[in-house]
Design a protein around this motif. Structure first.
Motif, short mmCIF file in Angstrom:
data_model
loop_
_atom_site.label_atom_id
_atom_site.label_comp_id
_atom_site.label_asym_id
_atom_site.label_seq_id
_atom_site.Cartn_x
_atom_site.Cartn_y
_atom_site.Cartn_z
N GLU A 280 34.67 -6.52 24.91
CA GLU A 280 34.64 -5.09 24.58
C GLU A 280 33.21 -4.62 24.38
O GLU A 280 32.84 -3.51 24.79
CB GLU A 280 35.47 -4.83 23.31
N THR A 281 32.41 -5.45 23.76
CA THR A 281 31.00 -5.10 23.54
C THR A 281 30.29 -4.91 24.88
O THR A 281 29.55 -3.94 25.07
CB THR A 281 30.30 -6.21 22.75
N ILE B 2 22.79 -9.02 20.80
CA ILE B 2 23.96 -8.25 20.38
C ILE B 2 25.22 -9.10 20.54
O ILE B 2 26.08 -9.13 19.65
CB ILE B 2 24.08 -6.94 21.20
N TYR C 270 29.01 0.80 29.87
CA TYR C 270 29.28 2.24 29.95
C TYR C 270 28.07 3.05 29.51
O TYR C 270 27.65 3.99 30.18
CB TYR C 270 30.50 2.58 29.09
N ARG D 197 24.95 1.82 17.53
CA ARG D 197 25.12 0.43 17.93
C ARG D 197 24.83 -0.51 16.77
O ARG D 197 25.49 -1.54 16.62
CB ARG D 197 24.17 0.11 19.11
N VAL E 12 30.09 4.59 22.09
CA VAL E 12 31.29 4.71 22.92
C VAL E 12 32.52 4.83 22.03
O VAL E 12 33.51 5.47 22.40
CB VAL E 12 31.41 3.51 23.88
N GLN F 215 35.38 -10.36 20.57
CA GLN F 215 35.00 -8.96 20.73
C GLN F 215 33.86 -8.78 21.73
O GLN F 215 33.38 -7.66 21.94
CB GLN F 215 34.56 -8.38 19.37
N GLU G 9 25.69 -11.67 17.90
CA GLU G 9 26.05 -11.11 16.58
C GLU G 9 27.55 -10.88 16.43
O GLU G 9 28.08 -10.92 15.33
CB GLU G 9 25.36 -9.75 16.40
N VAL G 10 28.23 -10.59 17.55
CA VAL G 10 29.64 -10.22 17.43
C VAL G 10 30.52 -11.44 17.66
O VAL G 10 30.14 -12.39 18.34
CB VAL G 10 30.02 -9.10 18.43
N PRO H 291 28.31 -2.77 16.32
CA PRO H 291 27.74 -3.54 17.45
C PRO H 291 28.71 -3.69 18.62
O PRO H 291 28.28 -3.93 19.74
CB PRO H 291 27.44 -4.91 16.83
N VAL H 292 30.00 -3.55 18.36
CA VAL H 292 30.97 -3.74 19.45
C VAL H 292 31.08 -2.49 20.32
O VAL H 292 30.97 -2.55 21.54
CB VAL H 292 32.36 -4.13 18.88
N CYS H 293 31.28 -1.35 19.67
CA CYS H 293 31.54 -0.12 20.44
C CYS H 293 30.34 0.81 20.55
O CYS H 293 30.25 1.59 21.50
CB CYS H 293 32.70 0.64 19.83
N SER I 18 31.31 -1.66 26.53
CA SER I 18 30.69 -0.46 25.95
C SER I 18 29.21 -0.40 26.31
O SER I 18 28.68 0.67 26.58
CB SER I 18 30.89 -0.41 24.43
N LEU I 19 28.54 -1.53 26.34
CA LEU I 19 27.13 -1.54 26.75
C LEU I 19 27.00 -1.10 28.21
O LEU I 19 26.08 -0.35 28.56
CB LEU I 19 26.54 -2.95 26.58
#
Lengths: 175, 148
Positions: free
Chosen positions: A66-67, A55, A73, B71, B80, A63, A58-59, B75-77, A70-71
């Motif tokens: 932030e990824t 993951i 969380y 997701r 959430v 970012q 990929e970003v 993919p970022v958030c 969120s993961l």
């Protein structure tokens, strides 16, 4: 003779947990500091290190923090609520939103009645004066967050129940 | 010949009779398992399901699927992002509700003030009329009747 590789004292939390050498360009290191072992432990338990790595790759780099947040969380919530995870929170927030919309509609209707009465009283008392009625806009239609998320047709479980994702809470509890 | 569930098809393995995935990943929907596997991995999902009572597993898989789809799309958030959006919408709605209630309060206050004014006006008229009626009695007698 096998070369002795000194253990890095600055291994990130991920590499410490995975018991591997933390290389200089470790993808986890910027986001899983060694003083936050719980964060990676939770993420690894829910998603797995390799999936997290995929993951993150990929970003864009800017970012990734932030990824990771969120993961982390999602993982924390999933571990607290193994059945519903974040969906439980979403359902609760949807319920709250519907209640607020309901309260707002009632309040606006009441305000409209007051405004109408005030307008009538003004027209009687001051026929030549202009009475201002407080304007208000129609409450925006709340389509629900799931309308922005396209699902592939309807979701059915083996019992053939249809899940209506536009209503909240949409989780059908199997008891 | 038993039909393999979507999970075992995806994993290219035999689907045993007690396959933990088969009740929740029917063969006609391969994308469901593919999404979940992409985000969580088969072993993690199997472990999660094994740790739960059977009657809670279907709901668990549904939630995992939804979160995985979120997701994949973001993919970022992930989901959430949905939670953040809902918090924002709730905050906006609470603000609007507070403003509307404040506007209502203004009307209520002005109505109360008008009613008080009307009551006072009526009382003054009444006092004036009765004052005229008893004018011949003199000021002291007017006071004894409660007129000031």
């Amino acid at each position: 003779m096998r070369g002795h590789e000194p253990r890095s004292s600055s291994s990130c939390a991920a590499c410490k947990l995975l018991k591997r050498r933390c290389i200089p360009n470790c993808i986890f290191a910027p986001y899983f500091k060694s003083d936050e072992p719980k964060k990676f432990a939770q993420v690894h338990k829910v998603f797995g290190a390799s999936n997290v790595s995929k993951i993150l790759i990929e970003v864009p780099e800017e970012q990734r923090e932030e990824t990771v947040n969120s993961l982390a969380y999602e993982a924390e919530v999933r571990l607290k609520d193994p059945v519903y995870g974040c969906i439980g929170a979403i359902a609760m927030l949807q319920r709250k939103m519907f209640e607020l919309q309901h309260d707002l509609a009632i309040a606006r209707a009441r305000l409209a009645r007051y405004a109408a009465n005030s307008s009538a009283a003004c027209s009687i008392m001051h026929s030549s004066a202009a009475c201002s009625i407080m304007p208000f806009s129609e409450p925006p239609a709340y389509d629900g967050f799931l309308n922005s998320f396209s699902l592939t047709s309807s979701e059915m479980n083996q019992d053939g129940q249809m899940y209506d994702y536009s209503q909240a809470p949409y989780i059908i509890r199997h008891e | 010949m038993n039909t393999r569930c979507a999970a075992c098809k995806y994993l290219r393995r035999r689907c045993p009779s007690d396959c933990i995935f088969s009740p929740y990943f029917p063969p006609h929907d391969p994308q469901r398992f593919a999404s979940i596997h992409r985000i969580y991995g088969a072993s993690n999902v199997a472990r999660m399901l094994q740790q739960l009572p059977v009657n809670q597993r279907a709901a668990t898989v549904d939630c995992l699927y939804y979160e995985a789809q979120c997701r994949v799309q973001d993919p970022v958030c992930g989901c959430v992002g949905v939670i953040s959006l809902l918090y924002q919408e709730i905050h906006n709605a609470e603000t609007k509700l507070a403003k509307t209630k404040a506007q209502i309060a203004l009307f209520v206050d002005s109505n109360s003030a008008r009613e008080d004014f009307e009551v006072e006006s009526d009382l003054n008229v009444l006092l004036h009329e009765e004052g005229n009626e008893f004018a011949h009695l003199g000021p002291s007698n007017q006071v004894s009747f409660g007129f000031t």
